[in-house]
Design an enzyme around this catalytic site. Structure first.
Site, PDB file in Angstrom:
ATOM      1  N   GLN A   1       3.400  -6.847 -16.254  1.00  0.00           N
ATOM      2  CA  GLN A   1       2.337  -6.480 -15.328  1.00  0.00           C
ATOM      3  C   GLN A   1       1.053  -6.263 -16.115  1.00  0.00           C
ATOM      4  O   GLN A   1       1.039  -5.519 -17.097  1.00  0.00           O
ATOM      5  CB  GLN A   1       2.709  -5.207 -14.565  1.00  0.00           C
ATOM      6  CG  GLN A   1       1.713  -4.845 -13.470  1.00  0.00           C
ATOM      7  CD  GLN A   1       2.063  -3.555 -12.773  1.00  0.00           C
ATOM      8  OE1 GLN A   1       1.839  -2.476 -13.317  1.00  0.00           O
ATOM      9  NE2 GLN A   1       2.626  -3.642 -11.571  1.00  0.00           N
TER      10      GLN A   1
ATOM     11  N   TYR B   1      -6.012   1.204  -8.921  1.00  0.00           N
ATOM     12  CA  TYR B   1      -6.638   0.609 -10.097  1.00  0.00           C
ATOM     13  C   TYR B   1      -7.729  -0.387  -9.687  1.00  0.00           C
ATOM     14  O   TYR B   1      -8.056  -0.526  -8.502  1.00  0.00           O
ATOM     15  CB  TYR B   1      -5.571  -0.019 -10.982  1.00  0.00           C
ATOM     16  CG  TYR B   1      -4.640   1.004 -11.592  1.00  0.00           C
ATOM     17  CD1 TYR B   1      -5.115   1.993 -12.445  1.00  0.00           C
ATOM     18  CD2 TYR B   1      -3.279   1.007 -11.299  1.00  0.00           C
ATOM     19  CE1 TYR B   1      -4.272   2.955 -12.997  1.00  0.00           C
ATOM     20  CE2 TYR B   1      -2.421   1.958 -11.839  1.00  0.00           C
ATOM     21  CZ  TYR B   1      -2.921   2.921 -12.689  1.00  0.00           C
ATOM     22  OH  TYR B   1      -2.089   3.878 -13.228  1.00  0.00           O
TER      23      TYR B   1
END
Length: 331
Positions: free
Chosen positions: A100, A170
């Site tokens: 990721q 994020y």
């Protein structure tokens, strides 16, 4: 009938069952974000539990987007060799794996990155306490390049796929949410503009890694904050992501995390089911799932295609083995 312990194939990746160990930040890297023996040992332990797939914890694509001390880096070519050792260890146990990649945006702590954080707009993040700088066009172009370069490093390190982190508050989540994005240019305002950066990143990664390398995207399916993105916004984004080249959608929450959601297991399943209703690529769901029989029914009822089991496996490395035992008579 699809079942939890069935094998699976995604773009040539052979996966032995539909159980995924999702990204979980362990913060075991060295001061430069490099792979340590502790990191390798952790992922070897995870590879032995019997899950079909492991997604490595979020790795920062740029030091300006680093989230915490001990976070793994993928912001330079020197990171490739260490990550390659993790891929080898995991593959040795017959488990598929990916990485990721992430940028923390306005919640990257200045104490970690050594400067003021940046975000879509000069708005303090709901989970933060620092006022970020608004990103310029040059900053946005740099972020796109950083994600693209990081994805290529994932491929060069021998992983099976890359996952773009687009949720949990994020940077990419910050762009799609009207709470954190009040820009007046082509990357802000109406929904079509707010999803522009994630789509461009997917398109650039697809061109960089080629058609045969799988791209996962962890999508924020709801901010769970008033005036934030909703499941309808996420459905719209999901369709566009698939059109842009995403092969798998990993469904989770946005800025507010699990806020306003029950603490019962499977609290993101309804979001996954909503996303699954509008696209035709595999869907991953997570959310405090603890019991194999619960996971079995999620798959059997076609609410998702793969199940992320994180903390439950950390707490009990025999979880997958017990799932095989408990489900053998109904699978």
């Amino acid at each position: 009938m699809v079942k939890l312990l069935d094998s699976f194939n995604i773009k040539g990746i052979n996966i032995k069952n539909r159980i995924i160990i999702p990204p979980m930040a362990m913060n075991l890297a060295d001061a430069q974000g490099g792979v340590t023996q502790e990191v390798i040992d952790h992922y070897e332990k995870m590879a032995k539990v019997g899950a079909g797939t492991i997604i490595l914890e979020h790795c920062y694509v740029d030091i300006k987007g680093k989230n915490s001390p001990g976070q793994l880096a993928i912001d330079r070519d020197e990171c490739i060799d260490g990550l390659r050792e993790i891929a080898k260890v995991i593959h040795r146990h017959g488990v598929a794996c990916g990485v990721q990649i992430n940028h923390s945006g306005s919640i990257a702590p200045s104490t970690v990155i050594g400067q003021k954080p940046m975000g879509p707009s000069t708005i303090i993040h709901p989970k933060g306490d620092e006022m970020p700088n608004e990103m310029s066009d040059a900053d946005i172009d740099e972020v796109k390049k950083n994600f693209k370069d990081a994805a290529l490093r994932v491929k060069k390190a021998g992983f099976d796929f890359v996952e773009i982190h687009g949720c949990h508050g994020y940077l990419l989540n910050q762009f799609i949410s009207p709470i954190t994005n009040t820009r007046m240019d082509e990357y802000g305002g109406i929904r079509t503009n707010r999803i522009k950066l994630p789509l461009e990143i997917v398109e650039e990664i697809r061109r960089e890694v080629g058609e045969d390398f799988a791209i996962f995207y962890r999508i924020a399916a709801a901010d769970n904050i008033e005036d934030g993105i909703t499941i309808d916004d996420a459905k719209y984004l999901a369709v566009k992501l698939v059109e842009s080249g995403v092969d798998v959608l990993d469904v989770s929450a946005g800025l507010g995390g699990a806020r306003l959601i029950t603490d019962q297991q499977g609290y993101f399943v309804y979001l996954a089911e909503g996303i699954k209703s509008v696209i035709n690529v595999p869907i991953i769901t997570t959310g405090g799932i603890k019991e194999p029989i619960f996971a079995y029914h999620v798959i059997n009822d076609c609410k998702a295609d793969m199940i992320g089991i994180g903390r439950a496996i950390l707490n009990d490395p025999l979880w997958v083995q017990k799932a095989y035992e408990q489900l053998k008579d109904i699978e």
